[in-house]
Write a protein that holds these residues in place. Structure first.
Motif, PDB file in Angstrom:
ATOM      1  N   ARG A  35       1.432  -8.392   8.015  1.00 34.39           N
ATOM      2  CA  ARG A  35       1.068  -6.991   8.193  1.00 34.39           C
ATOM      3  C   ARG A  35       1.768  -6.381   9.402  1.00 34.39           C
ATOM      4  O   ARG A  35       2.199  -5.230   9.366  1.00 34.39           O
ATOM      5  N   LEU A  36       1.888  -7.144  10.487  1.00 36.96           N
ATOM      6  CA  LEU A  36       2.586  -6.618  11.656  1.00 36.96           C
ATOM      7  C   LEU A  36       4.060  -6.368  11.336  1.00 36.96           C
ATOM      8  O   LEU A  36       4.620  -5.339  11.707  1.00 36.96           O
ATOM      9  N   ARG A  37       4.690  -7.294  10.647  1.00 34.03           N
ATOM     10  CA  ARG A  37       6.102  -7.122  10.295  1.00 34.03           C
ATOM     11  C   ARG A  37       6.288  -5.885   9.413  1.00 34.03           C
ATOM     12  O   ARG A  37       7.227  -5.104   9.614  1.00 34.03           O
ATOM     13  N   PHE A  38       5.392  -5.681   8.454  1.00 34.77           N
ATOM     14  CA  PHE A  38       5.491  -4.507   7.591  1.00 34.77           C
ATOM     15  C   PHE A  38       5.191  -3.236   8.381  1.00 34.77           C
ATOM     16  O   PHE A  38       5.918  -2.241   8.269  1.00 34.77           O
ATOM     17  N   TYR A  39       4.124  -3.269   9.167  1.00 41.42           N
ATOM     18  CA  TYR A  39       3.724  -2.103   9.961  1.00 41.42           C
ATOM     19  C   TYR A  39       4.888  -1.631  10.834  1.00 41.42           C
ATOM     20  O   TYR A  39       5.153  -0.420  10.941  1.00 41.42           O
ATOM     21  N   ALA A  40       5.576  -2.577  11.486  1.00 41.92           N
ATOM     22  CA  ALA A  40       6.651  -2.240  12.415  1.00 41.92           C
ATOM     23  C   ALA A  40       7.861  -1.629  11.717  1.00 41.92           C
ATOM     24  O   ALA A  40       8.738  -1.062  12.385  1.00 41.92           O
ATOM     25  N   GLN A  41       7.919  -1.728  10.406  1.00 40.67           N
ATOM     26  CA  GLN A  41       8.967  -1.038   9.646  1.00 40.67           C
ATOM     27  C   GLN A  41       8.610   0.424   9.393  1.00 40.67           C
ATOM     28  O   GLN A  41       9.490   1.244   9.105  1.00 40.67           O
ATOM     29  N   GLU A  42       7.315   0.739   9.481  1.00 40.20           N
ATOM     30  CA  GLU A  42       6.837   2.086   9.166  1.00 40.20           C
ATOM     31  C   GLU A  42       6.534   2.922  10.408  1.00 40.20           C
ATOM     32  O   GLU A  42       6.650   4.144  10.374  1.00 40.20           O
ATOM     33  N   PHE A  43       6.092   2.286  11.484  1.00 41.21           N
ATOM     34  CA  PHE A  43       5.736   2.985  12.720  1.00 41.21           C
ATOM     35  C   PHE A  43       6.481   2.367  13.900  1.00 41.21           C
ATOM     36  O   PHE A  43       6.751   1.161  13.905  1.00 41.21           O
ATOM     37  N   PRO A  44       6.768   3.175  14.939  1.00 39.62           N
ATOM     38  CA  PRO A  44       7.452   2.648  16.125  1.00 39.62           C
ATOM     39  C   PRO A  44       6.504   2.160  17.220  1.00 39.62           C
ATOM     40  O   PRO A  44       6.949   1.628  18.231  1.00 39.62           O
ATOM     41  N   LEU A  45       5.187   2.373  17.023  1.00 39.32           N
ATOM     42  CA  LEU A  45       4.215   2.088  18.080  1.00 39.32           C
ATOM     43  C   LEU A  45       2.895   1.650  17.467  1.00 39.32           C
ATOM     44  O   LEU A  45       2.532   2.089  16.370  1.00 39.32           O
ATOM     45  N   VAL A  46       2.170   0.802  18.198  1.00 37.41           N
ATOM     46  CA  VAL A  46       0.821   0.431  17.784  1.00 37.41           C
ATOM     47  C   VAL A  46      -0.046   0.243  19.023  1.00 37.41           C
ATOM     48  O   VAL A  46       0.465  -0.113  20.100  1.00 37.41           O
ATOM     49  N   GLU A  47      -1.328   0.514  18.868  1.00 46.08           N
ATOM     50  CA  GLU A  47      -2.291   0.247  19.937  1.00 46.08           C
ATOM     51  C   GLU A  47      -2.984  -1.076  19.631  1.00 46.08           C
ATOM     52  O   GLU A  47      -3.533  -1.261  18.549  1.00 46.08           O
TER      53      GLU A  47
END
Length: 238
Positions: A35-47
């Motif tokens: 999920r982190l790998r996929f998320y990082a393809q869609e958004f540049p930032l996470v909290e």
């Protein structure tokens, strides 16, 4: 031209509503790593909010750095004990659980800990951030202070203490009590944040509750941290 880039992200890539909605992650993303790998393809930032609930570990942060592309940014929430919230002893590293004073009760507050134990918690928290910082992926360390921290001498001293402990890091401060922004306190709080080198956090949340503050748009250190706390599920379902 915008002088600073605007980065948009969500509060955790493992948020229950984000996972359960079934509309963001593909069915093949079943683990936190995927999920982190996929998320990082869609958004540049996470909290990162897991660091609020329990002390993070350096090896965990190292894995996050390795699973995200260059330029990805992590805003990391400070451990709850530092922000005036009580914590369960089980959220401490196991060796430090054994060092806790006897007779503390079910939860522990920052003030109840001896100075040497508080210092060790700060040391370990900063060490846990080091892999992200070394990879150039650490954004702000977000201090969401407890709603019962009113604007008074004791609270001001505690925030200044946190800023001192986090020297060398970008620190964002979020206050959840209106006394920080009532009347003349609004400008005083903003100016005080600037003197401390804190990033002002803009909280866009429903109003009318005890832990709500007015939406004050300002920037410190050339940056502002905006947290949108609306009902995400209800908006998505419209």
């Amino acid at each position: 031209m915008i002088p600073h880039p605007i980065l948009v992200g969500t509060a955790s890539w493992t948020d229950k509503t984000l996972v359960a909605c079934g509309r963001f992650y593909p069915p093949s993303c079943r683990t936190a790593e995927q999920r982190l790998r996929f998320y990082a393809q869609e958004f540049p930032l996470v909290e990162v909010d897991t660091s609020y609930y329990a002390m993070p570990l350096p090896q965990t942060a190292q894995a996050w750095a390795e699973r995200t592309p260059p330029g990805f940014v992590f805003h990391v929430k400070a451990f709850r004990l530092f922000t005036g919230h009580p914590a369960l002893p089980t959220t401490f590293p196991r060796d430090l659980q054994k060092a806790l004073p006897a007779g503390l009760g079910r939860t522990v507050s920052y003030e109840q800990l001896p100075a040497e134990l508080r210092d060790e918690l700060w040391r370990r928290f900063i060490a846990a951030l080091a892999p992200l910082r070394a990879a150039g992926k650490l954004g702000a360390v977000h201090f969401q202070f407890a709603p019962w921290l009113l604007r008074n001498r004791a609270s001001i001293a505690h925030v200044e203490h946190c800023a001192e402990k986090m020297a060398g890091h970008l620190v964002a401060a979020e206050f959840r009590h209106g006394t920080w922004f009532h009347g003349e306190h609004l400008e005083q709080t903003i100016e005080w944040e600037r003197r401390l080198g804190l990033v002002h956090t803009v909280v866009d949340s429903p109003q009318g509750f005890a832990n709500c503050v007015p939406c004050v748009w300002d920037e410190d250190q050339g940056q502002a941290n905006a947290r949108l706390l609306r009902d995400v599920l209800r908006v998505n379902d419209r």
